[in-house]
Scaffold this active site. Sequence first.
Site, PDB file in Angstrom:
ATOM      1  N   ASP A  10       0.875  -1.164   0.000  1.00 14.75           N
ATOM      2  CA  ASP A  10       0.000   0.000   0.000  1.00 14.75           C
ATOM      3  C   ASP A  10       0.919   1.222   0.000  1.00 14.75           C
ATOM      4  O   ASP A  10       1.496   1.571   1.024  1.00 14.75           O
ATOM      5  CB  ASP A  10      -0.894  -0.035   1.248  1.00 14.75           C
ATOM      6  CG  ASP A  10      -1.719   1.235   1.423  1.00 14.75           C
ATOM      7  OD1 ASP A  10      -1.653   2.128   0.540  1.00 14.75           O
ATOM      8  OD2 ASP A  10      -2.428   1.334   2.449  1.00 14.75           O
ATOM      9  N   LYS A  68       3.018  11.306  -3.320  1.00 10.95           N
ATOM     10  CA  LYS A  68       1.975  10.690  -4.144  1.00 10.95           C
ATOM     11  C   LYS A  68       1.116  11.751  -4.835  1.00 10.95           C
ATOM     12  O   LYS A  68       0.591  11.520  -5.918  1.00 10.95           O
ATOM     13  CB  LYS A  68       1.107   9.803  -3.247  1.00 10.95           C
ATOM     14  CG  LYS A  68       0.183   8.855  -3.981  1.00 10.95           C
ATOM     15  CD  LYS A  68      -0.479   7.934  -2.970  1.00 10.95           C
ATOM     16  CE  LYS A  68      -1.489   7.000  -3.609  1.00 10.95           C
ATOM     17  NZ  LYS A  68      -2.102   6.117  -2.601  1.00 10.95           N
ATOM     18  N   GLU A 101      -7.205   0.679  -4.786  1.00 13.63           N
ATOM     19  CA  GLU A 101      -7.265   0.615  -3.316  1.00 13.63           C
ATOM     20  C   GLU A 101      -8.623   0.139  -2.789  1.00 13.63           C
ATOM     21  O   GLU A 101      -8.660  -0.759  -1.943  1.00 13.63           O
ATOM     22  CB  GLU A 101      -6.904   1.988  -2.720  1.00 13.63           C
ATOM     23  CG  GLU A 101      -5.420   2.281  -2.837  1.00 13.63           C
ATOM     24  CD  GLU A 101      -5.059   3.753  -2.651  1.00 13.63           C
ATOM     25  OE1 GLU A 101      -3.893   4.101  -2.825  1.00 13.63           O
ATOM     26  OE2 GLU A 101      -5.975   4.539  -2.334  1.00 13.63           O
ATOM     27  N   ASP A 115     -12.766   5.925   2.572  1.00 11.95           N
ATOM     28  CA  ASP A 115     -11.344   5.915   2.925  1.00 11.95           C
ATOM     29  C   ASP A 115     -10.914   7.303   3.390  1.00 11.95           C
ATOM     30  O   ASP A 115     -10.715   8.208   2.591  1.00 11.95           O
ATOM     31  CB  ASP A 115     -10.536   5.472   1.686  1.00 11.95           C
ATOM     32  CG  ASP A 115      -9.029   5.389   1.965  1.00 11.95           C
ATOM     33  OD1 ASP A 115      -8.581   5.856   3.027  1.00 11.95           O
ATOM     34  OD2 ASP A 115      -8.314   4.855   1.100  1.00 11.95           O
TER      35      ASP A 115
END
Lengths: 621, 175
Positions: free
Chosen positions: A25, A86, A185, A207
């Site tokens: 992850d 990211k 994800e 999330d």
Amino acid sequence: MALLQISEPGQSSAPHQRRLAAGIDLGTTNSLVASVRSGEATTLKDKQGFDSLPSIVHYSNLGIEVGRHAREHAISDATNTIVSVKRFMGRTLSDVQATSAELPYNLSATENGLINIETRAGKVNPIQVSSEILRPLVALASDTLGGELDGVVITVPAYFDDAQRQGTKDAAELLGVKVFRLLNEPTAAAIAYGLDHDDEGVIAVYDLGGGTFDISILRLNKGVFEVLATGGDSALGGDDFDEALAQWIYAQAGYNGEHSPALQREISHLACQTKERLSQQDTCELSLHLPCGSHWQGEISREEFSQIIAPLVKRTIMACRRAVRDAGIDNSEVQQVVMVGGSTRVPCVREQVSNYFERELLTSIDPDKVVALGAAIQADILAGNKPDSDILLLDVLPLSLGLETMGGLTEKVIPRNTTIPVAKAQEFTTFKDSQTAMALHILQGERELVEDCRSLARFELRGIPPMAAGAAHIRVTFQVDADGLLSVSAMEKSSGVQAAIEVKPSFGLTDGEVASMIKDSMTYARDDMDARMLAEEKVEASRVLEGLVSAINDDGHLLNEEQLKPIKHAMMELEQAVQNGELSTIKQAIAACDEASQDFAALRMDQSIRNALSGQSVDDI
Amino acid sequence: MNYFELFAIAQGFEVNLVELKHKYLELQRAVHPDKFANASERERLLAVQKAAQINDAFDVLKASDTRAQYLLELAGIELAHETQTLKDPMFLMQQMELREALEDITSASDPEQALISFQDEISGFIKEINGQFVELFAKNDQMSLGKAADLVRKLKFMLKLADEALRIEEKVFAF
């Protein structure tokens, strides 16, 4: 009694030897690696006992630090400490400057728009920084599992476009790690909960991480995961809860003095701790030393905290509402709600989400680990360790692919939500007599205008045979693989000439850049490039040999002795080449094996298609 | 191997969609690139191409208009990327009327009822066209196939209307 199997000398034995695979992850704030061991997926812990690695990289004259050590420099040496890289992946400089307020970095752009970050150790790009984050995770997995990894699954947000996905894959490939698959994800989280065993249904994945919020609506239909809609807020997360609580503390303490960095840090820390405690207990005592020398003590209840963060939580619910509407469903159709990200531990968040979807939530798996665990399960399956698994993940293209046409408009070639892999061909013709080249501009996005879509690549088709205007028919094939990555090929139909394509990725890397990055990473690692390439090629050679041995074992009957001969010959040559240990010979021998087994591979594929449908009739369904 | 052969189903306009979906998943289970994560580059590429072909075949066969178009293509009549327009003034007139009716739905006194009867009307037309297609296609002579091609063009118009009606449905039932 089982018979002992003896393989031919020199050929690899034990084809069912367990392969080493891990799920990663690669998060905005933290990254984790997990693996399936003894049938169970678990996250892997480093020597200090931590299983989460802060996604922070610090560059200095002394070298590169990643994780907790890097975080210590986040304030004192912010320019050289890359946090949340990211957000930069596959983006242009102007994208990033438009969405992030003040960044402490010295940013510049390469010729094709890729971001460069100027650090004390030189220029680095987001792919290199991500690869530094992956490096200790891959090493941890190799150390724990006891050998080189056969491959990894890396998770990406469902809305990631081609450039962002390609960048993520490049980051792993810089380390020489094979990427089995990029997994969305939310799909990974659903797999961790075993929802792929359900027959069908709609799943919402909520999330809420430290700094980002994503909501995804998935439809599951007989093993097919389809992303119906995604949404969220890339600047909303648990850190905002801390900030809101910190403001409350300032107000309660009646402090009007200067907000020094030290005080800010102390209050942020206190706020974060208090938030975490309030997930366990109803009230929490607070105590703070103020710079004026006085000491403040207070108390906060869970109820009060809920009120402080209520406007933030409401924003996430609004995003859920939008996503449900975009998915074209009613929220009563959502059958499962998966909670992901540390901030979903906050009771008020769970309450609000549960109220909105009118459902019990899935929270039994640690929300910080659930994505990595799902990735590990998928990695284990893809490695071939679970031959009986019949899970089939059919992803869809997250954003439409199109071409620029006259007047700055885009024409969709492959619409979003098309099941991948997919190949679509489009035909073009020449505009002028004797035209031998043509430029194409590939875009990704849903909007009409070119400027509103993401530019993926510009292609130049060269070598079109000279003909009258409109006579040449150039067939351009766009292929998107199971990871959502695009490749393009072109051919002139009437002459059969394969037009040469020169790819200029708009935000990705050119082959030259990849090569120089690999060289750079070698310098850092003080590794020997040739040695690494030789090692990688040997691994590839044994993969090829192992694959052919088991293919011949299973399906050798498809060929007669005469047809088998050249394959076996090529295999022997490859074995010889591996033993001699010369890089270019091994490469050639692999290519020769590949060539010799081409028809065999096609025969095998056709056979598996026939087998898949054999003995089935309507009555069986 | 044509798409019907690929799915091992009878070549024709009538397709059992449940069977088609079932076979589609079986085929994907056999060739999906995920099954070849450990295989050589060549096999992986082959798997991507096969899986893409199966996805395309499924897309073509599952919808009536693309399926009809594909049948004609196999019979040698190419409809894709065509510039030829429909020369049927009666049909085009009817299209204009239907379009007006569609636009009036939201302002009707009972929009829900208006929408339902509109959708019923369209699905009636679609059934009729499908029936005519099967008949003409079975005759299998050049003239009938040409007429069948016109029917596919009409079918596309009707499906587009049905699609737009669905979008209006979201508005109507949201009140």
